[in-house]
Design a protein around this motif. Sequence first.
Motif, PDB file in Angstrom:
ATOM      1  N   SER A  27     103.354  -1.942  43.169  1.00 39.47           N
ATOM      2  CA  SER A  27     102.772  -2.569  44.318  1.00 39.47           C
ATOM      3  C   SER A  27     103.080  -4.107  44.463  1.00 39.47           C
ATOM      4  O   SER A  27     103.204  -4.648  43.255  1.00 39.47           O
ATOM      5  CB  SER A  27     101.150  -2.459  44.495  1.00 39.47           C
ATOM      6  OG  SER A  27     100.694  -3.299  43.485  1.00 39.47           O
ATOM      7  N   GLU A  28     103.034  -4.812  45.391  1.00 32.57           N
ATOM      8  CA  GLU A  28     103.369  -6.201  45.806  1.00 32.57           C
ATOM      9  C   GLU A  28     102.398  -6.962  44.823  1.00 32.57           C
ATOM     10  O   GLU A  28     102.700  -7.853  44.477  1.00 32.57           O
ATOM     11  CB  GLU A  28     103.506  -6.493  47.262  1.00 32.57           C
ATOM     12  CG  GLU A  28     103.891  -7.904  47.493  1.00 32.57           C
ATOM     13  CD  GLU A  28     105.439  -7.973  47.000  1.00 32.57           C
ATOM     14  OE1 GLU A  28     105.767  -9.155  46.517  1.00 32.57           O
ATOM     15  OE2 GLU A  28     106.272  -7.093  47.251  1.00 32.57           O
ATOM     16  N   GLU A  29     101.084  -6.472  44.914  1.00 33.63           N
ATOM     17  CA  GLU A  29     100.190  -7.369  44.149  1.00 33.63           C
ATOM     18  C   GLU A  29     100.259  -7.266  42.668  1.00 33.63           C
ATOM     19  O   GLU A  29      99.888  -8.328  41.862  1.00 33.63           O
ATOM     20  CB  GLU A  29      98.722  -6.513  44.426  1.00 33.63           C
ATOM     21  CG  GLU A  29      98.303  -6.634  45.877  1.00 33.63           C
ATOM     22  CD  GLU A  29      98.993  -5.431  46.850  1.00 33.63           C
ATOM     23  OE1 GLU A  29      99.119  -4.502  46.281  1.00 33.63           O
ATOM     24  OE2 GLU A  29      99.082  -5.903  48.017  1.00 33.63           O
ATOM     25  N   SER A  30     101.041  -6.172  42.267  1.00 36.60           N
ATOM     26  CA  SER A  30     101.295  -5.909  40.835  1.00 36.60           C
ATOM     27  C   SER A  30     102.692  -6.589  40.228  1.00 36.60           C
ATOM     28  O   SER A  30     102.731  -6.515  38.903  1.00 36.60           O
ATOM     29  CB  SER A  30     101.048  -4.578  40.456  1.00 36.60           C
ATOM     30  OG  SER A  30      99.844  -3.982  40.656  1.00 36.60           O
ATOM     31  N   ARG A  31     103.396  -7.116  41.256  1.00 34.47           N
ATOM     32  CA  ARG A  31     104.830  -7.179  40.745  1.00 34.47           C
ATOM     33  C   ARG A  31     104.891  -8.657  39.667  1.00 34.47           C
ATOM     34  O   ARG A  31     105.609  -8.386  39.034  1.00 34.47           O
ATOM     35  CB  ARG A  31     105.511  -7.744  42.307  1.00 34.47           C
ATOM     36  CG  ARG A  31     106.858  -8.232  42.042  1.00 34.47           C
ATOM     37  CD  ARG A  31     107.772  -8.530  43.198  1.00 34.47           C
ATOM     38  NE  ARG A  31     108.840  -9.178  42.933  1.00 34.47           N
ATOM     39  CZ  ARG A  31     109.464  -9.699  43.771  1.00 34.47           C
ATOM     40  NH1 ARG A  31     109.379  -9.628  45.096  1.00 34.47           N
ATOM     41  NH2 ARG A  31     110.940 -10.156  43.570  1.00 34.47           N
ATOM     42  N   LYS A  32     104.194  -9.650  39.848  1.00 32.20           N
ATOM     43  CA  LYS A  32     104.177 -10.604  39.015  1.00 32.20           C
ATOM     44  C   LYS A  32     103.854 -10.152  37.620  1.00 32.20           C
ATOM     45  O   LYS A  32     104.436 -10.486  36.613  1.00 32.20           O
ATOM     46  CB  LYS A  32     103.536 -11.926  39.359  1.00 32.20           C
ATOM     47  CG  LYS A  32     104.053 -12.554  40.649  1.00 32.20           C
ATOM     48  CD  LYS A  32     103.390 -13.898  40.888  1.00 32.20           C
ATOM     49  CE  LYS A  32     104.240 -14.615  42.178  1.00 32.20           C
ATOM     50  NZ  LYS A  32     103.962 -15.834  42.380  1.00 32.20           N
ATOM     51  N   LYS A  48     112.345  -2.230  48.510  1.00 30.65           N
ATOM     52  CA  LYS A  48     111.118  -2.382  49.075  1.00 30.65           C
ATOM     53  C   LYS A  48     110.601  -1.279  50.010  1.00 30.65           C
ATOM     54  O   LYS A  48     111.351  -0.813  50.997  1.00 30.65           O
ATOM     55  CB  LYS A  48     110.966  -3.683  49.773  1.00 30.65           C
ATOM     56  CG  LYS A  48     109.635  -4.185  50.332  1.00 30.65           C
ATOM     57  CD  LYS A  48     109.761  -5.633  50.853  1.00 30.65           C
ATOM     58  CE  LYS A  48     108.312  -5.884  51.385  1.00 30.65           C
ATOM     59  NZ  LYS A  48     108.429  -6.980  52.086  1.00 30.65           N
TER      60      LYS A  48
END
Length: 83
Positions: A27-32, A48
């Motif tokens: 997920s974008e929130e977990s990317r970093k 994406k």
Amino acid sequence: RHKRQGARRDDYILFSESNTRFVVEVSEESRKGFEKAMKGVRSGLIGKVCEENDFTVYGLGGKTVVKAASDELKEAWQRPLKW
């Protein structure tokens, strides 16, 4: 990035079958956090998930090299498996 011969070609990158390649959906929130956990492991962002029904692949130069409807790709994949 790719130092092997031919690696600067779209077809080589798309169809290379070398070992130990994995596709991971994050997920974008977990990317970093994922990228931090994978530090030192050779990886790259390849796509994406979007709301559109198209599957689009952009080549090294940024031009579209593959564009197809997701449902058509699924049917093409499943058709040979149907009895």
